[in-house]
Design a protein around this motif. Structure first.
Motif, PDB file in Angstrom:
ATOM      1  N   PHE A 234      35.134  13.689 -39.114  1.00  0.00           N
ATOM      2  CA  PHE A 234      35.128  14.721 -38.064  1.00  0.00           C
ATOM      3  C   PHE A 234      35.106  14.094 -36.672  1.00  0.00           C
ATOM      4  O   PHE A 234      35.866  14.480 -35.792  1.00  0.00           O
ATOM      5  N   PHE A 235      34.216  13.117 -36.464  1.00  0.00           N
ATOM      6  CA  PHE A 235      34.040  12.523 -35.141  1.00  0.00           C
ATOM      7  C   PHE A 235      34.776  11.194 -34.976  1.00  0.00           C
ATOM      8  O   PHE A 235      34.511  10.459 -34.019  1.00  0.00           O
ATOM      9  N   THR A 236      35.685  10.886 -35.870  1.00  0.00           N
ATOM     10  CA  THR A 236      36.445   9.643 -35.758  1.00  0.00           C
ATOM     11  C   THR A 236      37.228   9.623 -34.440  1.00  0.00           C
ATOM     12  O   THR A 236      37.954  10.556 -34.120  1.00  0.00           O
ATOM     13  N   GLY A 237      37.051   8.570 -33.679  1.00  0.00           N
ATOM     14  CA  GLY A 237      37.716   8.456 -32.390  1.00  0.00           C
ATOM     15  C   GLY A 237      36.927   9.055 -31.241  1.00  0.00           C
ATOM     16  O   GLY A 237      37.200   8.747 -30.078  1.00  0.00           O
ATOM     17  N   ALA A 238      35.966   9.924 -31.558  1.00  0.00           N
ATOM     18  CA  ALA A 238      35.159  10.549 -30.506  1.00  0.00           C
ATOM     19  C   ALA A 238      33.818   9.853 -30.355  1.00  0.00           C
ATOM     20  O   ALA A 238      33.280   9.755 -29.249  1.00  0.00           O
ATOM     21  N   ILE A 239      33.248   9.377 -31.466  1.00  0.00           N
ATOM     22  CA  ILE A 239      31.966   8.679 -31.455  1.00  0.00           C
ATOM     23  C   ILE A 239      32.171   7.296 -32.055  1.00  0.00           C
ATOM     24  O   ILE A 239      32.826   7.143 -33.091  1.00  0.00           O
ATOM     25  N   PHE A 240      31.615   6.297 -31.391  1.00  0.00           N
ATOM     26  CA  PHE A 240      31.791   4.906 -31.821  1.00  0.00           C
ATOM     27  C   PHE A 240      30.449   4.339 -32.273  1.00  0.00           C
ATOM     28  O   PHE A 240      29.446   4.453 -31.564  1.00  0.00           O
ATOM     29  N   VAL A 241      30.416   3.731 -33.466  1.00  0.00           N
ATOM     30  CA  VAL A 241      29.201   3.117 -33.998  1.00  0.00           C
ATOM     31  C   VAL A 241      29.549   1.736 -34.558  1.00  0.00           C
ATOM     32  O   VAL A 241      30.508   1.602 -35.336  1.00  0.00           O
ATOM     33  N   LEU A 242      28.782   0.732 -34.161  1.00  0.00           N
ATOM     34  CA  LEU A 242      28.982  -0.606 -34.720  1.00  0.00           C
ATOM     35  C   LEU A 242      28.599  -0.623 -36.200  1.00  0.00           C
ATOM     36  O   LEU A 242      27.675   0.086 -36.606  1.00  0.00           O
ATOM     37  N   PRO A 243      29.270  -1.430 -37.014  1.00  0.00           N
ATOM     38  CA  PRO A 243      28.962  -1.469 -38.455  1.00  0.00           C
ATOM     39  C   PRO A 243      27.489  -1.767 -38.745  1.00  0.00           C
ATOM     40  O   PRO A 243      26.910  -1.178 -39.663  1.00  0.00           O
ATOM     41  N   GLU A 244      26.885  -2.650 -37.957  1.00  0.00           N
ATOM     42  CA  GLU A 244      25.476  -2.999 -38.217  1.00  0.00           C
ATOM     43  C   GLU A 244      24.502  -1.882 -37.838  1.00  0.00           C
ATOM     44  O   GLU A 244      23.315  -1.935 -38.194  1.00  0.00           O
ATOM     45  N   HIS A 245      24.984  -0.855 -37.116  1.00  0.00           N
ATOM     46  CA  HIS A 245      24.133   0.276 -36.736  1.00  0.00           C
ATOM     47  C   HIS A 245      24.443   1.535 -37.548  1.00  0.00           C
ATOM     48  O   HIS A 245      23.822   2.583 -37.310  1.00  0.00           O
ATOM     49  N   ASP A 246      25.369   1.446 -38.469  1.00  0.00           N
ATOM     50  CA  ASP A 246      25.897   2.645 -39.130  1.00  0.00           C
ATOM     51  C   ASP A 246      24.957   3.161 -40.217  1.00  0.00           C
ATOM     52  O   ASP A 246      25.223   3.037 -41.418  1.00  0.00           O
ATOM     53  N   VAL A 247      23.844   3.776 -39.808  1.00  0.00           N
ATOM     54  CA  VAL A 247      22.869   4.289 -40.777  1.00  0.00           C
ATOM     55  C   VAL A 247      23.426   5.482 -41.547  1.00  0.00           C
ATOM     56  O   VAL A 247      23.112   5.672 -42.728  1.00  0.00           O
ATOM     57  N   LEU A 248      24.244   6.297 -40.895  1.00  0.00           N
ATOM     58  CA  LEU A 248      24.834   7.436 -41.602  1.00  0.00           C
ATOM     59  C   LEU A 248      25.799   6.979 -42.679  1.00  0.00           C
ATOM     60  O   LEU A 248      25.935   7.627 -43.727  1.00  0.00           O
ATOM     61  N   GLY A 249      26.466   5.840 -42.434  1.00  0.00           N
ATOM     62  CA  GLY A 249      27.340   5.284 -43.462  1.00  0.00           C
ATOM     63  C   GLY A 249      26.558   4.892 -44.707  1.00  0.00           C
ATOM     64  O   GLY A 249      27.014   5.097 -45.848  1.00  0.00           O
ATOM     65  N   GLU A 250      25.364   4.339 -44.508  1.00  0.00           N
ATOM     66  CA  GLU A 250      24.508   3.976 -45.653  1.00  0.00           C
ATOM     67  C   GLU A 250      24.089   5.214 -46.436  1.00  0.00           C
ATOM     68  O   GLU A 250      24.131   5.236 -47.668  1.00  0.00           O
TER      69      GLU A 250
END
Length: 655
Positions: free
Chosen positions: A499-515
């Motif tokens: 949904f927010f691809t391109g609108a919100i940027f998160v570094l891989p090491e900070h990607d808690v939602l990805g986990e």
């Protein structure tokens, strides 16, 4: 693209046009004309925003990022009005316009007998325009314009009943506190302009990674990270707008404005501006863990300690106001944990159920003939069934009851913080978990005191209580529906999808939602997972404790108040923030202003500049008047003296 540009312009300008007509020609078009012209304007924006949402989010149309108008170019820096419309913007546009539309309709009933009817509709429509300019901006200049515009209109609306001293005090307080935050915000924008030589989002975000290691010296000899300084300065602005400790003191007092504007400020406009801004600036914040840590800790303190204040409030609107403070803390905690999507998701769900709670509180206030003290209510369920059930839905959404909108967004924040390794995450996790119990307790304390138990109002009020008219109840029902279903619909796409691809940027090491997303199996699975955690049971415990203490054993809270009088006084005194504000900040500002007026205005400007100049002219005129005697021999003598002086000057020159 030109067609879309026209649509975006219409979305922004329709509320502005309605506001201008209602404000300038209100006495000619009458009360009905004022509400129709503003409602049509905001309804137009709502419908077009839904079309844009479908176009950008559902159909996957390309992001719109174009300049609409170039104001000026100075030394290569462009000052422009432009729109950036991506998924984040589209979502905010729908939330702002839909909630605003509901508030406009509701206002017809709530402000029915108010002499400032047309003026109020003009203001709330202008508020909508200001917020749309803010969220649709593609550059810092326009962002700052919208930022200050919502501040200005909030000042006008909080002090709408300008004959009430408390209202004037409240809007002055909001104005002063927000100026503190905005000073930091403006310094942050100045730092962006100084180091990036551009105010355009795209240019700044593209250049940011190259400047990650750059330092600056705020204090000579001390190197500070440029990204940390910019991030913290911008966040100080967010602390003012989104009412984070210690710049939170204005928000509870904003209750002095009419209830519809309380709903608009707390749900969809001013207080969400700071949350949106930090999410929009994610490409900058991701480059500074220091800034993220500051955000995380400030949000944690706000979520926990402002929630505690809701327990001792007796004014129905102030209980809801302190719940806003606490929930804004949750959103800020999510931002600090780099779970920007979770923070914005909670912003969206909260907008619906918080607007619902405020408007339901307003419905109760109408029925109670503008009585706001919950100690004088009770047993309203049988008189106001629609208000009762919609307020129950709003309360369940607020406490995060499984399946309701607030459950999905609040639980996602708790999980995100639990996975975060940013400094301060441990304290943040404690705050948001304990905050669940506190939120449920004060929410259902309010609910039970208002709708259940014995009737505590006077006989005259009791005999006139009835359900509110349709212009009040229809917005309640319209807001209750998304308060139930919106979380389940959008948790997948917003938090774990693109949904927010391109609108919100998160570094891989900070990607808690990805986990967290690795174990996501749909909204049903998320509910089952939430049932295994502690938060749901803390919410149920809080609601149960409120029922027991205020329905079954009301003597216990009284005993606690007596036995723990120190704790009660600290909470009732709001930790002393208001006293500090009165004695030092606002009071100091007034004393400084008085001193400057006495010395600067009276003695220097009036005494020396204005009056002194006038007296000097009178004196000089008196001297010159003596030279004009009217006798011929006086003038002949003056001419001879003058001729002698010229001869002497000539001789000295050639000599």
């Amino acid at each position: 693209m030109d067609d879309m540009k026209d649509i975006y312009l219409l979305i922004v300008l329709a509320p502005l046009l309605g506001s201008a007509i209602a404000g300038l020609f209100g006495k000619y078009i009458g009360r009905s004309g004022a509400h129709w012209v503003t409602i049509i304007g905001v309804a137009t924006s709502t419908i077009l925003s839904l079309i844009v949402f479908k176009d950008i989010v559902i159909d996957g149309a390309p992001v719109f990022n174009e300049t609409i108008y170039t104001w000026m170019v100075v030394d290569g820096v462009r000052f422009e009005v432009g729109f950036l419309v991506d998924s984040l913007t589209a979502m905010m546009m729908v939330v702002v316009t839909f909630v605003s539309l509901m508030v406009h309709i509701y206002t017809i009933g709530y402000m029915h007998d108010d002499p400032g009817y047309q003026r109020f509709f003009s203001y709330i429509s202008l508020f909508t325009f200001s917020m749309l300019m803010l969220v649709m901006a593609n550059n810092f200049m326009q962002l700052f314009f919208g930022w200050e515009a919502v501040g200005l209109v909030s000042y006008l609306l909080i002090g709408f009943w300008y004959k009430k001293p408390t209202a004037i005090y409240a809007n002055l307080k909001a104005f002063l506190v927000n100026r503190v935050g905005d000073f930091g915000f403006l310094l942050g924008i100045a730092a962006v302009l100084m180091y990036f030589n551009s105010l355009d989002y795209a240019d700044v975000f593209a250049a940011a990674p190259l400047m990650q290691d750059m330092t600056m010296q705020v204090i000579p000899g001390q190197d500070w990270s440029l990204m940390a300084v910019i991030g913290i300065l911008l966040f100080i602005g967010a602390m003012g707008k989104s009412a984070q400790v210690p710049l939170h003191v204005w928000l509870p007092d904003s209750m002095e404005g009419p209830t519809p504007i309380s709903a608009l400020i707390h749900a969809a406009t001013m207080v969400t501006a700071g949350i949106f801004m930090v999410a929009r600036m994610s490409p900058l914040y991701e480059l500074s863990e220091t800034a993220l840590s500051v955000i995380l800790v400030i949000g944690s303190i706000t979520a926990l300690f402002m929630g505690l204040l809701g327990i001792v409030q007796n004014d129905i609107k102030r209980v809801v106001a302190y719940s806003t403070l606490s929930q804004l803390g949750y959103m800020v905690v999510a931002l600090g944990a780099s779970a920007y999507a979770a923070g914005v998701f909670h912003l969206m769900t909260h907008a619906f159920f918080k607007a619902l709670l405020f408007l339901a509180a307003g419905s109760v206030i109408i029925a109670m003939h503008h009585e706001q003290d919950m100690r004088n209510m009770g047993g309203l369920k049988k008189y106001m069934p629609i208000t009762y059930w919609t307020m129950l839905i709003g309360s369940l959404a607020l406490i995060g009851f499984p399946g309701f909108a607030g459950f999905f967004s609040k639980d996602a924040i708790i999980e995100a913080v639990h996975h975060s390794e940013i400094a301060g995450a441990g304290f943040a996790y404690f705050s948001v978990v304990v905050g669940v119990f506190i939120t449920a307790f004060y929410s259902f304390r309010m609910f039970f005191l208002v709708f259940h138990g014995k009737e505590r109002m006077d006989e005259h009020t009791r005999s006139h209580i009835h359900e509110s008219p349709w212009v009040v109840t229809v917005p309640l029902i319209a807001l209750a529906i998304p308060s139930i279903i919106i979380g389940a619909i959008y948790i997948g796409p917003m938090l774990f999808g693109d949904f927010f691809t391109g609108a919100i940027f998160v570094l891989p090491e900070h990607d808690v939602l990805g986990e967290i997303g690795q174990g996501y199996s749909g909204w049903g699975g998320f509910i089952l997972h939430g049932m295994q955690g502690i938060a749901v049971y803390l919410a149920l415990a809080g609601a149960g404790a409120a029922w027991y203490l205020y329905m079954k054993r009301p003597d216990i809270p009284t005993m606690f108040k007596e036995k723990l009088s120190i704790v009660y006084k600290v909470l009732d005194n709001k930790y002393g923030f208001d006293d500090f504000n009165e004695k030092f900040f606002a009071g100091g500002s007034r004393r400084l202003g008085g001193a400057l007026w006495g010395v600067g205005d009276v003695k220097i400007i009036d005494g020396f500049v204005v009056n002194g100049t006038a007296k000097g002219v009178v004196w000089l005129a008196g001297v010159l008047r003596n030279l004009q005697s009217g006798f011929l021999y006086h003038y002949a003598f003056a001419m001879i003296i003058g001729l002698l002086l010229l001869i002497i000057l000539f001789v000295m020159t050639i000599g």
